[in-house]
Design a protein around this motif. Structure first.
Motif, PDB file in Angstrom:
ATOM      1  N   THR A   1       0.842  -1.226   0.110  1.00 43.51           N
ATOM      2  CA  THR A   1      -0.033   0.208  -0.034  1.00 43.51           C
ATOM      3  C   THR A   1       0.899   1.426  -0.152  1.00 43.51           C
ATOM      4  O   THR A   1       0.481   2.247  -0.516  1.00 43.51           O
ATOM      5  CB  THR A   1      -1.218   0.333   1.210  1.00 43.51           C
ATOM      6  N   GLU A   2       2.076   1.046   0.504  1.00 38.54           N
ATOM      7  CA  GLU A   2       3.107   2.112   0.450  1.00 38.54           C
ATOM      8  C   GLU A   2       3.666   2.811  -0.911  1.00 38.54           C
ATOM      9  O   GLU A   2       3.907   3.500  -1.266  1.00 38.54           O
ATOM     10  CB  GLU A   2       3.968   2.179   1.555  1.00 38.54           C
ATOM     11  N   VAL A   3       4.045   1.504  -1.480  1.00 40.57           N
ATOM     12  CA  VAL A   3       5.106   1.714  -2.559  1.00 40.57           C
ATOM     13  C   VAL A   3       4.743   0.900  -3.855  1.00 40.57           C
ATOM     14  O   VAL A   3       5.237   0.948  -4.873  1.00 40.57           O
ATOM     15  CB  VAL A   3       6.356   1.456  -2.221  1.00 40.57           C
ATOM     16  N   GLY A   4       3.775  -0.112  -3.475  1.00 42.71           N
ATOM     17  CA  GLY A   4       3.233  -0.918  -4.656  1.00 42.71           C
ATOM     18  C   GLY A   4       2.516  -0.165  -5.737  1.00 42.71           C
ATOM     19  O   GLY A   4       1.805   0.945  -5.377  1.00 42.71           O
ATOM     20  N   VAL A   5       2.346  -0.544  -7.104  1.00 44.02           N
ATOM     21  CA  VAL A   5       1.702  -0.085  -8.151  1.00 44.02           C
ATOM     22  C   VAL A   5       0.623  -1.136  -8.375  1.00 44.02           C
ATOM     23  O   VAL A   5       1.124  -2.110  -8.865  1.00 44.02           O
ATOM     24  CB  VAL A   5       2.516   0.435  -9.326  1.00 44.02           C
ATOM     25  N   GLY A   6      -0.452  -0.749  -8.442  1.00 39.65           N
ATOM     26  CA  GLY A   6      -1.610  -1.622  -8.936  1.00 39.65           C
ATOM     27  C   GLY A   6      -2.119  -2.577  -7.911  1.00 39.65           C
ATOM     28  O   GLY A   6      -1.905  -2.267  -6.743  1.00 39.65           O
ATOM     29  N   PRO A   7      -2.976  -3.429  -8.412  1.00 45.35           N
ATOM     30  CA  PRO A   7      -3.631  -4.390  -7.260  1.00 45.35           C
ATOM     31  C   PRO A   7      -2.639  -5.162  -6.400  1.00 45.35           C
ATOM     32  O   PRO A   7      -3.114  -5.439  -5.385  1.00 45.35           O
ATOM     33  CB  PRO A   7      -4.738  -4.915  -8.078  1.00 45.35           C
ATOM     34  N   GLY A   8      -1.502  -5.619  -7.111  1.00 49.00           N
ATOM     35  CA  GLY A   8      -0.713  -6.574  -6.477  1.00 49.00           C
ATOM     36  C   GLY A   8      -1.086  -7.892  -6.295  1.00 49.00           C
ATOM     37  O   GLY A   8      -0.747  -8.559  -5.321  1.00 49.00           O
TER      38      GLY A   8
ATOM     39  N   LEU B   1      12.639   0.263   8.783  1.00 49.76           N
ATOM     40  CA  LEU B   1      12.831  -0.088   7.263  1.00 49.76           C
ATOM     41  C   LEU B   1      11.737   0.934   6.705  1.00 49.76           C
ATOM     42  O   LEU B   1      10.582   1.083   6.773  1.00 49.76           O
ATOM     43  CB  LEU B   1      12.143  -1.396   7.391  1.00 49.76           C
ATOM     44  N   LYS B   2      12.494   1.572   5.495  1.00 51.94           N
ATOM     45  CA  LYS B   2      11.821   2.607   4.585  1.00 51.94           C
ATOM     46  C   LYS B   2      11.640   1.685   3.025  1.00 51.94           C
ATOM     47  O   LYS B   2      12.715   1.546   2.539  1.00 51.94           O
ATOM     48  CB  LYS B   2      12.721   3.843   4.329  1.00 51.94           C
ATOM     49  N   PRO B   3      10.380   1.609   2.879  1.00 51.66           N
ATOM     50  CA  PRO B   3      10.206   0.762   1.593  1.00 51.66           C
ATOM     51  C   PRO B   3      10.350   1.633   0.391  1.00 51.66           C
ATOM     52  O   PRO B   3      10.024   2.874   0.441  1.00 51.66           O
ATOM     53  CB  PRO B   3       8.687   0.603   1.627  1.00 51.66           C
ATOM     54  N   LEU B   4      11.203   1.068  -0.734  1.00 51.12           N
ATOM     55  CA  LEU B   4      11.236   2.119  -1.784  1.00 51.12           C
ATOM     56  C   LEU B   4      10.508   1.723  -3.072  1.00 51.12           C
ATOM     57  O   LEU B   4      10.139   2.459  -3.630  1.00 51.12           O
ATOM     58  CB  LEU B   4      12.761   2.046  -2.168  1.00 51.12           C
ATOM     59  N   GLN B   5      10.370   0.264  -3.199  1.00 52.60           N
ATOM     60  CA  GLN B   5       9.537   0.101  -4.324  1.00 52.60           C
ATOM     61  C   GLN B   5       9.087  -1.721  -4.208  1.00 52.60           C
ATOM     62  O   GLN B   5       9.922  -2.199  -3.427  1.00 52.60           O
ATOM     63  CB  GLN B   5      10.174  -0.109  -5.692  1.00 52.60           C
ATOM     64  N   ALA B   6       7.979  -1.938  -4.758  1.00 54.86           N
ATOM     65  CA  ALA B   6       7.524  -3.288  -4.514  1.00 54.86           C
ATOM     66  C   ALA B   6       7.077  -3.653  -6.009  1.00 54.86           C
ATOM     67  O   ALA B   6       6.223  -2.932  -6.548  1.00 54.86           O
ATOM     68  CB  ALA B   6       6.752  -3.479  -3.744  1.00 54.86           C
ATOM     69  N   ASN B   7       7.168  -4.977  -6.370  1.00 58.12           N
ATOM     70  CA  ASN B   7       6.642  -5.414  -7.704  1.00 58.12           C
ATOM     71  C   ASN B   7       6.206  -6.883  -7.501  1.00 58.12           C
ATOM     72  O   ASN B   7       6.656  -7.798  -6.415  1.00 58.12           O
ATOM     73  CB  ASN B   7       7.411  -5.434  -8.777  1.00 58.12           C
TER      74      ASN B   7
ATOM     75  N   ALA C   1       5.969 -20.481 -12.400  1.00 57.63           N
ATOM     76  CA  ALA C   1       6.625 -21.563 -11.437  1.00 57.63           C
ATOM     77  C   ALA C   1       5.720 -22.159 -10.483  1.00 57.63           C
ATOM     78  O   ALA C   1       6.332 -23.059  -9.748  1.00 57.63           O
ATOM     79  CB  ALA C   1       8.140 -20.838 -11.095  1.00 57.63           C
ATOM     80  N   SER C   2       4.809 -21.260 -10.155  1.00 59.68           N
ATOM     81  CA  SER C   2       3.859 -21.803  -8.723  1.00 59.68           C
ATOM     82  C   SER C   2       2.613 -21.270  -9.163  1.00 59.68           C
ATOM     83  O   SER C   2       2.279 -20.722 -10.358  1.00 59.68           O
ATOM     84  CB  SER C   2       4.490 -21.082  -7.400  1.00 59.68           C
ATOM     85  N   ASP C   3       1.667 -21.870  -8.324  1.00 59.74           N
ATOM     86  CA  ASP C   3       0.105 -21.425  -8.388  1.00 59.74           C
ATOM     87  C   ASP C   3       0.230 -19.949  -7.630  1.00 59.74           C
ATOM     88  O   ASP C   3      -0.895 -19.413  -7.725  1.00 59.74           O
ATOM     89  CB  ASP C   3      -0.752 -22.359  -7.646  1.00 59.74           C
ATOM     90  N   HIS C   4       1.095 -19.545  -6.868  1.00 58.38           N
ATOM     91  CA  HIS C   4       0.994 -17.983  -6.544  1.00 58.38           C
ATOM     92  C   HIS C   4       2.038 -17.264  -7.396  1.00 58.38           C
ATOM     93  O   HIS C   4       3.003 -17.890  -8.031  1.00 58.38           O
ATOM     94  CB  HIS C   4       1.449 -17.909  -5.157  1.00 58.38           C
ATOM     95  N   LEU C   5       2.190 -15.836  -7.239  1.00 54.75           N
ATOM     96  CA  LEU C   5       3.062 -15.110  -7.874  1.00 54.75           C
ATOM     97  C   LEU C   5       4.030 -14.438  -6.635  1.00 54.75           C
ATOM     98  O   LEU C   5       3.446 -14.397  -5.574  1.00 54.75           O
ATOM     99  CB  LEU C   5       2.612 -13.892  -8.432  1.00 54.75           C
ATOM    100  N   PRO C   6       5.377 -14.250  -6.829  1.00 47.98           N
ATOM    101  CA  PRO C   6       5.974 -13.710  -5.766  1.00 47.98           C
ATOM    102  C   PRO C   6       5.883 -12.214  -5.510  1.00 47.98           C
ATOM    103  O   PRO C   6       5.360 -11.588  -6.505  1.00 47.98           O
ATOM    104  CB  PRO C   6       7.481 -14.015  -6.290  1.00 47.98           C
ATOM    105  N   VAL C   7       6.391 -11.792  -4.397  1.00 45.96           N
ATOM    106  CA  VAL C   7       6.184 -10.352  -4.013  1.00 45.96           C
ATOM    107  C   VAL C   7       7.863 -10.066  -3.646  1.00 45.96           C
ATOM    108  O   VAL C   7       8.516 -10.569  -2.858  1.00 45.96           O
ATOM    109  CB  VAL C   7       5.288  -9.938  -3.012  1.00 45.96           C
ATOM    110  N   VAL C   8       8.259  -8.970  -4.534  1.00 45.20           N
ATOM    111  CA  VAL C   8       9.725  -8.576  -4.350  1.00 45.20           C
ATOM    112  C   VAL C   8       9.604  -7.201  -3.869  1.00 45.20           C
ATOM    113  O   VAL C   8       8.970  -6.349  -4.408  1.00 45.20           O
ATOM    114  CB  VAL C   8      10.617  -8.917  -5.684  1.00 45.20           C
ATOM    115  N   ALA C   9      10.336  -6.681  -2.842  1.00 51.23           N
ATOM    116  CA  ALA C   9      10.219  -5.279  -2.432  1.00 51.23           C
ATOM    117  C   ALA C   9      11.768  -4.859  -2.057  1.00 51.23           C
ATOM    118  O   ALA C   9      12.616  -5.868  -1.560  1.00 51.23           O
ATOM    119  CB  ALA C   9       9.498  -5.099  -1.322  1.00 51.23           C
TER     120      ALA C   9
END
Length: 270
Positions: free
Chosen positions: A217-224, A245-251, A257-265
């Motif tokens: 909610t702080e740095v992600g773009v779109g619904p995530g 910890l100061k978040p800079l970006q997330a995608n 490769a799985s039935d989920h997608l990863p989150v990288v921040a």
């Protein structure tokens, strides 16, 4: 479901090929990149078991610290009885700590125990690693909260990895409350990552975000959205952080490769 009385923790030390950077007294802010990923024991949406493509995804992300869920150690034929924790550590040359939330006897005497749980991988040494079992209902599957202290270029990071239950709201709420209790009010910068199996507006997530910040909610773009991987419609995989910890970006990288997608921040660690 067999009720477990203790949490088993396996720490496998694998020395990285490139030594971690030494602390720099003139630079109090340290960058750190983090990934969380439910790997579905290595089986993708195509039905193929392929740990290599997950390893390549981790490499491409540039992640320094990684929390994986649904990881097998000698568990079953579905993952070729592989010790996936050791496999990732050796393949990526990272420090490894595995938390067995399920721990069963081997099929044949003398073989390794069958374990299933969560895995931490780190470019930096993993210290003081523990796994605590979370509240379990009679029809549920045992879940746990794994917590480690990681030294990132001289700064301490408390890294927590979990996978909350998927099929009972009340159980999941109790698990979230226990996570808050276990993490407490430490002043050490803290990251909680994992598959929380609930959307951001759910009471169990609100319990967690009352004390930790939601990075997306702080740095992600779109619904995530992270679930399901083929056509994601829900955000149930999270990176939550404390002060320091100061978040800079997330995608959310797209991968089969799985039935989920990863989150990288990426963060600045102070």
């Amino acid at each position: 479901m067999r009720k477990l009385l203790t949490a088993l923790v396996v720490v496998l030390t694998v020395v990285p090929t490139v030594a971690a950077a030494q602390p720099d007294a003139s630079r109090p802010v340290r960058p750190v990149t983090v990934m969380t990923y439910n790997i579905h024991h290595g089986v993708g949406i195509d039905g193929v078991l392929d740990l290599e493509r997950i390893a390549q995804l981790i490499e491409q992300s540039g992640a320094d610290v990684i929390g994986l869920q649904e990881v097998d150690r000698h568990w079953a034929a579905r993952s070729n009885w592989e010790d996936q924790a050791a496999w990732f550590g050796n393949r990526l040359k990272l420090h490894v700590a595995f938390a067995a939330n399920l721990d069963l006897p081997p099929v044949n005497p003398g073989e390794p125990r069958r374990q299933y749980g969560t895995l931490m991988l780190s470019k930096y040494p993993i210290k003081h690693f523990t796994n605590t079992l979370l509240p379990l209902y009679p029809t549920g599957e045992q879940r746990g909260l794994a917590v480690a202290r990681v030294k990132v270029r001289g700064a301490s990071l408390r890294f927590a990895n979990t996978h909350l239950t998927s099929n009972n709201h009340a159980e999941r709420l109790e698990q979230a409350q226990k996570v808050v209790e276990l993490l407490g009010t430490s002043k050490t910068p803290t990251l909680l990552v994992g598959d929380l199996n609930a959307i951001p507006t759910a009471p169990e997530i609100k319990t967690l975000t009352a004390v930790l910040h939601d990075t997306w909610t702080e740095v992600g773009v779109g619904p995530g959205y992270t679930s399901g991987a083929a056509d994601p419609t829900k955000r149930i995989d999270f990176q939550l952080h404390s002060a320091g910890l100061k978040p800079l970006q997330a995608n959310v990288p797209v991968t089969p490769a799985s039935d989920h997608l990863p989150v990288v921040a990426s963060f600045e660690l102070r």
